[in-house]
Motif scaffolding. Structure first.
Motif, PDB file in Angstrom:
ATOM      1  N   SER A  89      -4.673  32.232   5.903  1.00  0.00           N
ATOM      2  CA  SER A  89      -4.258  33.159   4.838  1.00  0.00           C
ATOM      3  C   SER A  89      -4.494  34.613   5.242  1.00  0.00           C
ATOM      4  CB  SER A  89      -5.024  32.870   3.550  1.00  0.00           C
ATOM      5  OG  SER A  89      -4.697  31.605   3.067  1.00  0.00           O
ATOM      6  N   ILE A  90      -5.636  34.876   5.846  1.00  0.00           N
ATOM      7  CA  ILE A  90      -5.956  36.238   6.297  1.00  0.00           C
ATOM      8  C   ILE A  90      -4.922  36.709   7.312  1.00  0.00           C
ATOM      9  CG2 ILE A  90      -7.610  37.626   7.621  1.00  0.00           C
ATOM     10  CD1 ILE A  90      -9.830  35.791   6.357  1.00  0.00           C
ATOM     11  N   LEU A  91      -4.602  35.847   8.268  1.00  0.00           N
ATOM     12  CA  LEU A  91      -3.673  36.262   9.326  1.00  0.00           C
ATOM     13  C   LEU A  91      -2.230  36.335   8.844  1.00  0.00           C
ATOM     14  CD1 LEU A  91      -5.167  34.562  12.489  1.00  0.00           C
ATOM     15  CD2 LEU A  91      -5.376  36.923  11.722  1.00  0.00           C
ATOM     16  N   ILE A  92      -1.837  35.474   7.928  1.00  0.00           N
ATOM     17  CA  ILE A  92      -0.480  35.561   7.367  1.00  0.00           C
ATOM     18  C   ILE A  92      -0.350  36.859   6.572  1.00  0.00           C
ATOM     19  CG2 ILE A  92       1.074  34.569   5.639  1.00  0.00           C
ATOM     20  CD1 ILE A  92       0.319  31.800   6.740  1.00  0.00           C
ATOM     21  N   GLU A  93      -1.407  37.221   5.875  1.00  0.00           N
ATOM     22  CA  GLU A  93      -1.403  38.484   5.133  1.00  0.00           C
ATOM     23  C   GLU A  93      -1.294  39.677   6.099  1.00  0.00           C
ATOM     24  OE1 GLU A  93      -4.792  40.698   2.658  1.00  0.00           O
ATOM     25  OE2 GLU A  93      -4.270  38.726   1.860  1.00  0.00           O
ATOM     26  N   THR A  94      -1.905  39.560   7.254  1.00  0.00           N
ATOM     27  CA  THR A  94      -1.895  40.644   8.246  1.00  0.00           C
ATOM     28  C   THR A  94      -0.581  40.716   9.009  1.00  0.00           C
ATOM     29  OG1 THR A  94      -4.284  40.392   8.530  1.00  0.00           O
ATOM     30  CG2 THR A  94      -3.102  41.599  10.252  1.00  0.00           C
ATOM     31  N   PHE A  95      -0.135  39.587   9.569  1.00  0.00           N
ATOM     32  CA  PHE A  95       1.038  39.571  10.452  1.00  0.00           C
ATOM     33  C   PHE A  95       2.340  39.195   9.745  1.00  0.00           C
ATOM     34  CE2 PHE A  95      -2.332  38.222  13.663  1.00  0.00           C
ATOM     35  CZ  PHE A  95      -2.435  39.467  14.250  1.00  0.00           C
ATOM     36  N   GLY A  96       2.256  38.430   8.671  1.00  0.00           N
ATOM     37  CA  GLY A  96       3.433  37.826   8.052  1.00  0.00           C
ATOM     38  C   GLY A  96       3.486  36.365   8.454  1.00  0.00           C
ATOM     39  N   ARG A  97       4.235  35.560   7.700  1.00  0.00           N
ATOM     40  CA  ARG A  97       4.244  34.113   7.925  1.00  0.00           C
ATOM     41  C   ARG A  97       4.815  33.715   9.291  1.00  0.00           C
ATOM     42  NH1 ARG A  97       3.120  29.681   5.416  1.00  0.00           N
ATOM     43  NH2 ARG A  97       4.292  27.778   5.730  1.00  0.00           N
ATOM     44  N   ASN A  98       6.051  34.092   9.582  1.00  0.00           N
ATOM     45  CA  ASN A  98       6.646  33.701  10.865  1.00  0.00           C
ATOM     46  C   ASN A  98       5.908  34.309  12.056  1.00  0.00           C
ATOM     47  OD1 ASN A  98       8.516  32.028   9.681  1.00  0.00           O
ATOM     48  ND2 ASN A  98      10.158  33.550   9.690  1.00  0.00           N
ATOM     49  N   PRO A  99       5.563  35.602  12.024  1.00  0.00           N
ATOM     50  CA  PRO A  99       4.807  36.155  13.151  1.00  0.00           C
ATOM     51  C   PRO A  99       3.450  35.470  13.359  1.00  0.00           C
ATOM     52  CG  PRO A  99       5.785  37.927  11.897  1.00  0.00           C
ATOM     53  CD  PRO A  99       6.001  36.659  11.112  1.00  0.00           C
ATOM     54  N   TYR A 100       2.818  35.025  12.270  1.00  0.00           N
ATOM     55  CA  TYR A 100       1.560  34.283  12.413  1.00  0.00           C
ATOM     56  C   TYR A 100       1.790  33.022  13.246  1.00  0.00           C
ATOM     57  CZ  TYR A 100      -1.925  30.747  11.451  1.00  0.00           C
ATOM     58  OH  TYR A 100      -2.845  29.737  11.611  1.00  0.00           O
ATOM     59  N   PHE A 101       2.812  32.237  12.875  1.00  0.00           N
ATOM     60  CA  PHE A 101       3.060  30.978  13.583  1.00  0.00           C
ATOM     61  C   PHE A 101       3.530  31.224  15.022  1.00  0.00           C
ATOM     62  CE2 PHE A 101       3.014  29.327   9.226  1.00  0.00           C
ATOM     63  CZ  PHE A 101       2.122  28.276   9.399  1.00  0.00           C
ATOM     64  N   GLU A 102       4.267  32.296  15.268  1.00  0.00           N
ATOM     65  CA  GLU A 102       4.656  32.634  16.642  1.00  0.00           C
ATOM     66  C   GLU A 102       3.419  32.930  17.486  1.00  0.00           C
ATOM     67  OE1 GLU A 102       7.299  35.935  16.112  1.00  0.00           O
ATOM     68  OE2 GLU A 102       8.924  34.675  15.366  1.00  0.00           O
ATOM     69  N   ARG A 103       2.479  33.653  16.921  1.00  0.00           N
ATOM     70  CA  ARG A 103       1.240  33.962  17.637  1.00  0.00           C
ATOM     71  C   ARG A 103       0.398  32.697  17.819  1.00  0.00           C
ATOM     72  NH1 ARG A 103       2.856  38.480  15.173  1.00  0.00           N
ATOM     73  NH2 ARG A 103       2.329  40.502  16.097  1.00  0.00           N
ATOM     74  N   ARG A 104       0.331  31.877  16.802  1.00  0.00           N
ATOM     75  CA  ARG A 104      -0.450  30.638  16.872  1.00  0.00           C
ATOM     76  C   ARG A 104       0.072  29.726  17.983  1.00  0.00           C
ATOM     77  NH1 ARG A 104      -0.268  25.395  14.715  1.00  0.00           N
ATOM     78  NH2 ARG A 104      -2.336  24.567  14.274  1.00  0.00           N
TER      79      ARG A 104
END
Length: 144
Positions: A89-104
């Motif tokens: 949740s913290i990272l999705i709030e920071t990067f956005g949903r799709n960018p979070y999963f791309e980074r993950r």
């Protein structure tokens, strides 16, 4: 200079023509200038009047490779479900949903600043042990 340097120059990367600057030998903006003169039709230049021609230059970019990371898929396996939900949740709030999963997944390399954001999110989620990213690589830091 890494072998990939000449093929990895970003499109429209701004170059600096100040070869007399004391930082010129180790600054990416000046280093690419010579390469671009030989290979490019058009060159994007940094306004010469905006460069300070010393170590305080706001355009200075060190030409030493730094460590980028890719992916953190293994983090979830080493966290409690509540911790992972908070972390995500913290990272999705920071990067956005799709960018979070791309980074993950490791599709986007994480700069040292982004690595720090991820590590701080781990702490905020209550993770106390040190977790390692999936992969590490050396790259030039073109923009940070």
């Amino acid at each position: 200079m890494p072998k990939r340097f000449y093929t990895s120059i970003p499109t429209n990367y701004p170059a600096c023509e100040h070869k007399d600057c004391p930082m010129a030998a180790i600054c990416l903006h000046q280093t690419v200038y010579t390469t671009m003169l030989e290979n490019e039709e058009y060159i994007h230049l940094i306004n010469p009047h905006r460069c300070s021609k010393n170590e305080t230059c706001s355009y200075y970019r060190d030409n030493k490779p730094i460590t980028y990371t890719r992916g953190f898929t293994n983090f979830q396996k080493q966290m409690f479900p509540e911790q992972y939900q908070r972390f995500m949740s913290i990272l999705i709030e920071t990067f956005g949903r799709n960018p979070y999963f791309e980074r993950r997944r490791g599709e986007t390399a994480l700069s040292p600043k982004e690595q720090d954001i991820v590590l701080r999110a781990l702490k905020r989620a209550g993770v106390t042990k040190e977790l390692k990213f999936d992969n590490y690589e050396e790259n030039l830091n073109w923009y940070d």
